[in-house]
Design a protein around this motif. Sequence first.
Motif, PDB file in Angstrom:
ATOM      1  N   GLU A  53      27.877   4.378  11.947  1.00 33.05           N
ATOM      2  CA  GLU A  53      27.028   5.520  12.268  1.00 33.05           C
ATOM      3  C   GLU A  53      27.851   6.804  12.312  1.00 33.05           C
ATOM      4  N   VAL A  54      27.285   7.869  11.714  1.00 34.39           N
ATOM      5  CA  VAL A  54      27.922   9.179  11.770  1.00 34.39           C
ATOM      6  C   VAL A  54      27.490   9.878  13.051  1.00 34.39           C
ATOM      7  N   ALA A  55      28.458  10.456  13.765  1.00 38.33           N
ATOM      8  CA  ALA A  55      28.141  11.134  15.024  1.00 38.33           C
ATOM      9  C   ALA A  55      28.708  12.546  15.007  1.00 38.33           C
ATOM     10  N   GLY A  56      27.954  13.475  15.612  1.00 39.99           N
ATOM     11  CA  GLY A  56      28.432  14.843  15.745  1.00 39.99           C
ATOM     12  C   GLY A  56      28.763  15.455  14.400  1.00 39.99           C
ATOM     13  N   PRO A  57      29.873  16.186  14.345  1.00 43.02           N
ATOM     14  CA  PRO A  57      30.222  16.910  13.117  1.00 43.02           C
ATOM     15  C   PRO A  57      30.800  16.017  12.023  1.00 43.02           C
ATOM     16  N   GLY A  58      31.109  14.761  12.366  1.00 44.53           N
ATOM     17  CA  GLY A  58      31.672  13.910  11.327  1.00 44.53           C
ATOM     18  C   GLY A  58      32.490  12.731  11.832  1.00 44.53           C
ATOM     19  N   PHE A  59      32.378  12.395  13.111  1.00 50.88           N
ATOM     20  CA  PHE A  59      33.036  11.189  13.602  1.00 50.88           C
ATOM     21  C   PHE A  59      32.238   9.977  13.137  1.00 50.88           C
ATOM     22  N   LEU A  60      32.923   8.890  12.953  1.00 48.70           N
ATOM     23  CA  LEU A  60      32.271   7.689  12.427  1.00 48.70           C
ATOM     24  C   LEU A  60      32.457   6.557  13.431  1.00 48.70           C
ATOM     25  N   ASN A  61      31.347   6.108  14.027  1.00 47.02           N
ATOM     26  CA  ASN A  61      31.377   5.009  14.988  1.00 47.02           C
ATOM     27  C   ASN A  61      31.042   3.705  14.290  1.00 47.02           C
ATOM     28  N   LEU A  62      31.778   2.650  14.662  1.00 46.54           N
ATOM     29  CA  LEU A  62      31.615   1.354  14.005  1.00 46.54           C
ATOM     30  C   LEU A  62      31.265   0.273  15.017  1.00 46.54           C
ATOM     31  N   ARG A  63      30.294  -0.550  14.658  1.00 51.14           N
ATOM     32  CA  ARG A  63      29.992  -1.753  15.452  1.00 51.14           C
ATOM     33  C   ARG A  63      30.343  -2.959  14.592  1.00 51.14           C
ATOM     34  N   LEU A  64      31.155  -3.839  15.163  1.00 51.43           N
ATOM     35  CA  LEU A  64      31.591  -5.012  14.411  1.00 51.43           C
ATOM     36  C   LEU A  64      30.618  -6.160  14.592  1.00 51.43           C
ATOM     37  N   ASP A  65      30.536  -6.986  13.575  1.00 52.36           N
ATOM     38  CA  ASP A  65      29.675  -8.154  13.624  1.00 52.36           C
ATOM     39  C   ASP A  65      30.155  -9.108  14.721  1.00 52.36           C
ATOM     40  N   PRO A  66      29.255  -9.740  15.472  1.00 52.67           N
ATOM     41  CA  PRO A  66      29.660 -10.671  16.541  1.00 52.67           C
ATOM     42  C   PRO A  66      30.633 -11.752  16.076  1.00 52.67           C
TER      43      PRO A  66
ATOM     44  N   PRO B  91      36.068   4.009  21.018  1.00 51.39           N
ATOM     45  CA  PRO B  91      35.415   5.294  21.298  1.00 51.39           C
ATOM     46  C   PRO B  91      35.517   5.615  22.786  1.00 51.39           C
ATOM     47  N   ARG B  92      35.449   6.896  23.120  1.00 52.60           N
ATOM     48  CA  ARG B  92      35.527   7.278  24.531  1.00 52.60           C
ATOM     49  C   ARG B  92      34.374   6.688  25.328  1.00 52.60           C
ATOM     50  N   ASP B  93      33.222   6.603  24.697  1.00 54.24           N
ATOM     51  CA  ASP B  93      32.032   6.021  25.331  1.00 54.24           C
ATOM     52  C   ASP B  93      31.739   4.698  24.648  1.00 54.24           C
ATOM     53  N   ALA B  94      31.844   3.595  25.382  1.00 54.06           N
ATOM     54  CA  ALA B  94      31.660   2.262  24.795  1.00 54.06           C
ATOM     55  C   ALA B  94      30.266   2.081  24.206  1.00 54.06           C
ATOM     56  N   SER B  95      29.299   2.869  24.675  1.00 52.74           N
ATOM     57  CA  SER B  95      27.941   2.731  24.144  1.00 52.74           C
ATOM     58  C   SER B  95      27.836   3.225  22.705  1.00 52.74           C
ATOM     59  N   HIS B  96      28.870   3.958  22.236  1.00 54.77           N
ATOM     60  CA  HIS B  96      28.839   4.490  20.873  1.00 54.77           C
ATOM     61  C   HIS B  96      29.261   3.457  19.826  1.00 54.77           C
ATOM     62  N   GLY B  97      29.837   2.349  20.270  1.00 58.08           N
ATOM     63  CA  GLY B  97      30.254   1.331  19.319  1.00 58.08           C
ATOM     64  C   GLY B  97      31.522   0.648  19.764  1.00 58.08           C
TER      65      GLY B  97
ATOM     66  N   GLY C  77      29.912  -0.152   5.436  1.00 57.70           N
ATOM     67  CA  GLY C  77      28.772  -1.008   5.752  1.00 57.70           C
ATOM     68  C   GLY C  77      28.640  -2.204   4.833  1.00 57.70           C
ATOM     69  N   ALA C  78      29.283  -2.142   3.670  1.00 62.09           N
ATOM     70  CA  ALA C  78      29.214  -3.261   2.730  1.00 62.09           C
ATOM     71  C   ALA C  78      30.130  -4.417   3.129  1.00 62.09           C
ATOM     72  N   ASP C  79      31.039  -4.175   4.072  1.00 67.38           N
ATOM     73  CA  ASP C  79      31.963  -5.227   4.510  1.00 67.38           C
ATOM     74  C   ASP C  79      31.290  -6.098   5.566  1.00 67.38           C
ATOM     75  N   SER C  80      31.474  -7.405   5.474  1.00 67.84           N
ATOM     76  CA  SER C  80      30.789  -8.328   6.381  1.00 67.84           C
ATOM     77  C   SER C  80      31.210  -8.157   7.836  1.00 67.84           C
ATOM     78  N   ARG C  81      32.374  -7.565   8.068  1.00 66.90           N
ATOM     79  CA  ARG C  81      32.837  -7.377   9.446  1.00 66.90           C
ATOM     80  C   ARG C  81      32.144  -6.206  10.142  1.00 66.90           C
ATOM     81  N   ILE C  82      31.556  -5.317   9.375  1.00 64.20           N
ATOM     82  CA  ILE C  82      30.930  -4.118   9.938  1.00 64.20           C
ATOM     83  C   ILE C  82      29.424  -4.325  10.047  1.00 64.20           C
ATOM     84  N   ALA C  83      28.916  -4.381  11.276  1.00 66.48           N
ATOM     85  CA  ALA C  83      27.482  -4.544  11.483  1.00 66.48           C
ATOM     86  C   ALA C  83      26.749  -3.215  11.337  1.00 66.48           C
ATOM     87  N   LEU C  84      27.430  -2.128  11.738  1.00 64.91           N
ATOM     88  CA  LEU C  84      26.783  -0.815  11.687  1.00 64.91           C
ATOM     89  C   LEU C  84      27.846   0.270  11.638  1.00 64.91           C
TER      90      LEU C  84
END
Length: 580
Positions: free
Chosen positions: A83-96, A38-44, A74-81
């Motif tokens: 999140e939908v952002a703005g009009p429809g972008f999808l930000n992903l946080r991976l499991d540590p 993502p352009r902003d690392a705080s988004h994921g 979100g059902a995949d073990s690699r995806i911790a979170l």
Amino acid sequence: MNLFTDIRALVIQAIEALQAEGALPEGLATAAVTVEPPRDASHGDMATNAAMVLAKPAKQKPRDIAEALAAKLGADSRIALAEVAGPGFLNLRLDPSVWQALPAAVLKSGTDYGRSGMGQGLKVNVEYVSANPTGPMHVGHTRGAVFGDALASLLAYAGYDVTREYYINDGGAQVDVLARSVYLRYLEAHGRTVEFEAGTYPGEYLIEVGAKLKAQVGDKYVDQPESEWLAEVREFATDEMMGMIREDLALLGVKMDHFFSEKSLYGTGKIEAAIESLTEKGLIYRGVLEPPKGKKPEDWEPREQTLFKSTEHGDDVDRPIMKSDGSWTYFAPDIAYHYDKVSRGFDMLIDVFGADHGGYVKRMKAAVSALSDGKVPLDIKLIQLVKLFKNGEEFKMSKRAGTFVTLRDVVEEVGPDVTRFVMLTRKNDASLDFDFAKAVEQSRENPVFYVQYAHARVCSVLRKAVEAGIDVSDEALAGVDLSGMTHEAELSLAKKVAEWPRIVEIAAKGHEPHKVAIWLNELASDLHGLWNRGHDEPDLRFLQDDATVSQSKIALARAVAVVISAGLGILGVTPAEEMR
């Protein structure tokens, strides 16, 4: 291993699952779906445009698609979170655990980590340098040589079958000028006083060539008319110059796979065959061109010429291939040379030209398009000028060359590694300032030093660990449990390492090796940042009292060093093991 490719595959699977459930229509094109930082690392950790791409063809709101995808991902073990952002972008946080597994994957692959099959073995010809064999290589040739060589290595790393090629411009009048210049040095070697008239090459580099000619033929050519010696001296001088050029290239670590002589095109039917190929396609005709732009009619004389209908393949105007006296234009042998390349079965051609060849781009692309029926793409990379600075002032003169700074001058001043890296710190079509003082300065502002220092720091840690009796072989480090790697600074460094396979593909796709140099500097910055935080936070130091904990810390650092080594290998730079 390419985490971005893996997560994109996961997104495509989620799309297919929604299609199977009827939540999305069948037949949706997914080629434009991306997963990238993502352009902003705080988004994921990653973001996907899937919902935005699919909304219009699916006739659904992008946010609705994004929410459905988020539930699947979100059902995949690699995806911790997800999140939908703005009009429809999808930000992903991976499991540590994903980041904790990365150093082992890197260490198991070694410098092959990041290699790509993107090229699928396609045959690529990269032609670069191709300097006239009339003198030593200058600093402009240096940048072209480094760029072409790094690009060839990058494409090979990305899975292409690459041929490095040098086109010897030995068919034109400039080689006759070389022969006459060498002849003057030959007469000098016999004690004669000579005068270098305008148009000859007065550089001191020809003194030795003249002496060699004397040693080979004695006084055979002294006081003889040009018709008696021109052809033989021309061949001798060209061979000597190419020997000098090969030595210069070797100083940079550049080794060509193939040298192609322009002279071999003449009198062999190769030019005629290439033009006949275009004739059969209805692309050669007799005609009169419009006057050049900016010329008044009275300054221009219309005449019938043999022309290549290059406008049918994207050029601005049709191009002459034969002069009114029946001789070939400069363009004709260039067409024949590229016809030879196409005939050799290359799937892609890349030409690296100096900035002064900008006017040749469209006509050469048109020629290759016509010769290959549009099947073989030609990419022409223009290399902008290099300005040299020394002691704060522009550095312009080389006594040996006569009028310019040579490749040898630069390499002898700062070394091949520094030369290569600095030449790749900017995009090829941007001008480059090369400051000799800054190039060897040991500071953060010097990207060469900064990247080399990062690699050397890791090597220093490894040496100290060995002295402490810690097993730091890649095999041992790859087997260490890294579940304790939870600090954001460590995870951030692992995330940077994960970008490497993606950077390789992006740089290879755009034919932009400078992106590797820029990214290596960013990786080095992250490594130095973690190192410096260890001064205040002892838990982040690579060497700990517990050997197993030390191994877990060193595994990440060693993974960084492996990637730096791979990246520098593409650039043709030797990784430093210690800094002096």
